[in-house]
Motif scaffolding. Structure first.
Motif, PDB file in Angstrom:
ATOM      1  N   MET A   1       0.848  -1.189   0.000  1.00  0.00           N
ATOM      2  CA  MET A   1       0.000   0.000   0.000  1.00  0.00           C
ATOM      3  C   MET A   1       0.876   1.229   0.000  1.00  0.00           C
ATOM      4  O   MET A   1       1.983   1.227   0.506  1.00  0.00           O
ATOM      5  N   LEU A   2       0.376   2.320  -0.578  1.00  0.00           N
ATOM      6  CA  LEU A   2       1.106   3.566  -0.631  1.00  0.00           C
ATOM      7  C   LEU A   2       0.533   4.530   0.378  1.00  0.00           C
ATOM      8  O   LEU A   2      -0.662   4.705   0.459  1.00  0.00           O
ATOM      9  N   THR A   3       1.361   5.155   1.160  1.00  0.00           N
ATOM     10  CA  THR A   3       0.879   6.124   2.129  1.00  0.00           C
ATOM     11  C   THR A   3       1.738   7.365   2.061  1.00  0.00           C
ATOM     12  O   THR A   3       2.885   7.328   1.647  1.00  0.00           O
ATOM     13  N   ALA A   4       1.141   8.473   2.471  1.00  0.00           N
ATOM     14  CA  ALA A   4       1.915   9.707   2.551  1.00  0.00           C
ATOM     15  C   ALA A   4       1.286  10.606   3.572  1.00  0.00           C
ATOM     16  O   ALA A   4       0.074  10.611   3.742  1.00  0.00           O
ATOM     17  N   PRO A   5       2.062  11.376   4.279  1.00  0.00           N
ATOM     18  CA  PRO A   5       1.501  12.321   5.237  1.00  0.00           C
ATOM     19  C   PRO A   5       0.685  13.373   4.534  1.00  0.00           C
ATOM     20  O   PRO A   5       0.961  13.724   3.390  1.00  0.00           O
ATOM     21  N   SER A   6      -0.330  13.875   5.218  1.00  0.00           N
ATOM     22  CA  SER A   6      -1.215  14.876   4.637  1.00  0.00           C
ATOM     23  C   SER A   6      -0.680  16.276   4.872  1.00  0.00           C
ATOM     24  O   SER A   6       0.001  16.546   5.846  1.00  0.00           O
ATOM     25  N   LYS A   7      -1.022  17.199   3.989  1.00  0.00           N
ATOM     26  CA  LYS A   7      -0.789  18.616   4.220  1.00  0.00           C
ATOM     27  C   LYS A   7      -2.006  19.193   4.922  1.00  0.00           C
ATOM     28  O   LYS A   7      -3.094  18.655   4.847  1.00  0.00           O
ATOM     29  N   THR A   8      -1.853  20.333   5.564  1.00  0.00           N
ATOM     30  CA  THR A   8      -2.959  20.855   6.349  1.00  0.00           C
ATOM     31  C   THR A   8      -4.033  21.487   5.497  1.00  0.00           C
ATOM     32  O   THR A   8      -5.164  21.575   5.911  1.00  0.00           O
ATOM     33  N   ARG A   9      -3.696  21.920   4.285  1.00  0.00           N
ATOM     34  CA  ARG A   9      -4.735  22.439   3.397  1.00  0.00           C
ATOM     35  C   ARG A   9      -4.476  21.894   2.007  1.00  0.00           C
ATOM     36  O   ARG A   9      -3.376  22.001   1.459  1.00  0.00           O
ATOM     37  N   TYR A  10      -5.508  21.347   1.409  1.00  0.00           N
ATOM     38  CA  TYR A  10      -5.364  20.685   0.121  1.00  0.00           C
ATOM     39  C   TYR A  10      -5.008  21.672  -0.979  1.00  0.00           C
ATOM     40  O   TYR A  10      -4.298  21.352  -1.905  1.00  0.00           O
ATOM     41  N   SER A  11      -5.504  22.908  -0.882  1.00  0.00           N
ATOM     42  CA  SER A  11      -5.355  23.848  -1.979  1.00  0.00           C
ATOM     43  C   SER A  11      -4.102  24.710  -1.873  1.00  0.00           C
ATOM     44  O   SER A  11      -3.799  25.461  -2.777  1.00  0.00           O
ATOM     45  N   GLU A  12      -3.333  24.601  -0.744  1.00  0.00           N
ATOM     46  CA  GLU A  12      -2.209  25.499  -0.593  1.00  0.00           C
ATOM     47  C   GLU A  12      -1.092  25.144  -1.571  1.00  0.00           C
ATOM     48  O   GLU A  12      -0.924  23.999  -1.965  1.00  0.00           O
ATOM     49  N   ALA A  13      -0.328  26.151  -1.966  1.00  0.00           N
ATOM     50  CA  ALA A  13       0.753  25.938  -2.905  1.00  0.00           C
ATOM     51  C   ALA A  13       1.802  25.035  -2.271  1.00  0.00           C
ATOM     52  O   ALA A  13       2.180  25.217  -1.122  1.00  0.00           O
ATOM     53  N   GLN A  70       8.412  16.864   3.224  1.00  0.00           N
ATOM     54  CA  GLN A  70       7.873  18.125   3.707  1.00  0.00           C
ATOM     55  C   GLN A  70       6.863  17.946   4.841  1.00  0.00           C
ATOM     56  O   GLN A  70       6.163  18.883   5.208  1.00  0.00           O
ATOM     57  N   GLU A  71       6.765  16.732   5.375  1.00  0.00           N
ATOM     58  CA  GLU A  71       5.746  16.490   6.404  1.00  0.00           C
ATOM     59  C   GLU A  71       5.938  17.407   7.611  1.00  0.00           C
ATOM     60  O   GLU A  71       7.019  17.560   8.139  1.00  0.00           O
ATOM     61  N   SER A  72       4.859  17.991   8.046  1.00  0.00           N
ATOM     62  CA  SER A  72       4.882  18.837   9.236  1.00  0.00           C
ATOM     63  C   SER A  72       4.584  18.004  10.463  1.00  0.00           C
ATOM     64  O   SER A  72       3.728  17.123  10.440  1.00  0.00           O
ATOM     65  N   SER A  73       5.286  18.299  11.567  1.00  0.00           N
ATOM     66  CA  SER A  73       5.049  17.566  12.811  1.00  0.00           C
ATOM     67  C   SER A  73       3.680  17.890  13.394  1.00  0.00           C
ATOM     68  O   SER A  73       3.202  17.210  14.294  1.00  0.00           O
ATOM     69  N   ARG A  74       3.047  18.960  12.899  1.00  0.00           N
ATOM     70  CA  ARG A  74       1.720  19.325  13.376  1.00  0.00           C
ATOM     71  C   ARG A  74       0.679  19.146  12.276  1.00  0.00           C
ATOM     72  O   ARG A  74      -0.198  19.962  12.075  1.00  0.00           O
ATOM     73  N   SER A  75       0.800  18.064  11.542  1.00  0.00           N
ATOM     74  CA  SER A  75      -0.159  17.761  10.487  1.00  0.00           C
ATOM     75  C   SER A  75      -1.510  17.411  11.097  1.00  0.00           C
ATOM     76  O   SER A  75      -1.641  17.230  12.309  1.00  0.00           O
ATOM     77  N   LEU A  76      -2.492  17.313  10.238  1.00  0.00           N
ATOM     78  CA  LEU A  76      -3.819  16.929  10.713  1.00  0.00           C
ATOM     79  C   LEU A  76      -3.780  15.580  11.417  1.00  0.00           C
ATOM     80  O   LEU A  76      -4.439  15.383  12.440  1.00  0.00           O
ATOM     81  N   GLU A  77      -3.024  14.645  10.850  1.00  0.00           N
ATOM     82  CA  GLU A  77      -2.940  13.322  11.483  1.00  0.00           C
ATOM     83  C   GLU A  77      -2.375  13.407  12.897  1.00  0.00           C
ATOM     84  O   GLU A  77      -2.918  12.826  13.840  1.00  0.00           O
ATOM     85  N   SER A  78      -1.268  14.139  13.029  1.00  0.00           N
ATOM     86  CA  SER A  78      -0.626  14.187  14.346  1.00  0.00           C
ATOM     87  C   SER A  78      -1.474  14.941  15.361  1.00  0.00           C
ATOM     88  O   SER A  78      -1.527  14.575  16.542  1.00  0.00           O
TER      89      SER A  78
END
Length: 333
Positions: A1-13, A70-78
């Protein structure tokens, strides 16, 4: 399976080629979108999308997993994991203008991929029927897995149909995908009288199913809500009478898991309808390893918040919009 950390806003550059390649790879591999659809969604050309996919593969961003530098330590998941002490959270990114039905579709596709990695040989897997799990089951790919047992967590009969095709179809699709043994639960979703349930629960045939539920290695389920934009099946089908709905309102019910109801604080004691429900006591899900909840849609955010506050899951698969609403309820920024 492929996984990746999420960004906090989908539309941000997204600031780098690697980060944009991760976003494209998630849409391509997890959501099964074509390069044409990805290009339209992200405002890119199709050749650009193809180059980003090639870049992801060549640079090792796509192997078995997608590694996002580029994963942020304060992502939505965390944020959600830390606040509710969960084992794991998967946030599925959705377009800003996506409908709740589209969000559910994306979450279901992701969850189908993830379920295939969770179900291992010899496991007993408990399944709660409903709109979300039904959609998930339609995206499963064949993966024969020796010794798997599937057990239905809640009965599905109603006054007009003792055995629901909805529930049986879901169970059968899981069974076909994993070549698993099926253990349906041929009882009503709600009994007319609590005494009937008490008597039936003494039968050995019923006790066998109840025992499988209790011993399950993995539980897959969603959260139902009377306010869901995509109607929860228990509310859309003829299961609840007007008196039941009024009782739920009086009891300040916000949602259900496996047709057992809970309040905004996650409590489920003292709700009369639960005495007639064939679903398991929600203690089965409370702080339990392998309790995997799949939810999509902001209209379910209040119900999900209640379930999280009650500790009624250990792992969550959810869309980004719903996460933000739950965090808003929780006062987390």
């Amino acid at each position: 399976m492929l996984t990746a950390p999420s960004k906090t806003r989908y539309s941000e550059a997204m600031p780098s080629t690697d980060a944009l390649a991760v976003q494209v790879a998630r849409l391509y591999y997890h959501q099964n979108l074509t390069t044409e659809k990805i290009a339209a969604e992200l405002g890119l050309s199709r050749p650009k999308v193809s180059r980003l996919l090639t870049h992801a593969r060549k640079t090792g961003l796509v192997e078995i997993r997608i590694h996002d530098p580029q994963e942020s330590s304060r992502s939505l998941e965390s944020l959600l994991t830390e606040h509710f002490q969960l084992d794991r959270v998967h946030v599925v990114l959705t377009p800003e203008n996506a409908t709740e039905a589209e969000c559910m579709q994306r979450v279901a596709v992701y969850a189908a991929h993830h379920a295939a990695t969770l179900i291992q040989p010899g496991m007993t897997v408990g399944l709660a029927w409903g709109t979300t799990l039904n959609l998930l089951s339609q995206h499963l790919q064949p993966r024969p897995t020796p010794g798997v047992k599937l057990v239905q967590l809640n009965g599905s009969g109603n006054p007009s149909n003792f055995i629901s095709d909805h529930a049986l179809g879901l169970l059968q699709r899981f069974g076909d995908s994993f070549q698993a043994a099926l253990n349906p639960f041929p009882v009503p979703a709600f009994f007319d009288h609590p005494e009937t349930k008490t008597a039936l629960w003494k039968e050995r045939s019923i006790q066998r199913v109840l025992d499988l539920q209790q011993k399950a290695d993995l539980l897959l389920y969603s959260v139902g809500s009377a306010k869901a934009s995509v109607p929860s099946y228990v509310h859309a089908a003829p299961y609840l009478d007007p008196e039941d709905l009024q009782e739920m309102q009086n009891m300040q019910v916000v949602g259900d898991i496996a047709t057992v109801f809970f309040r905004e604080d996650g409590s489920f004691d003292g709700i009369p309808l639960n005495r007639r429900a064939s679903g398991p006591d929600l203690g089965l899900f409370k702080n339990r390893k392998g309790a995997v909840c799949i939810v999509a849609g902001v209209s379910k955010a209040l119900a999900l918040w209640g379930a999280l506050r009650g500790g009624l899951m250990s792992e969550l698969i959810v869309d980004d919009k719903t996460v933000r609403k739950v965090l808003e309820f929780s006062g987390v920024k």
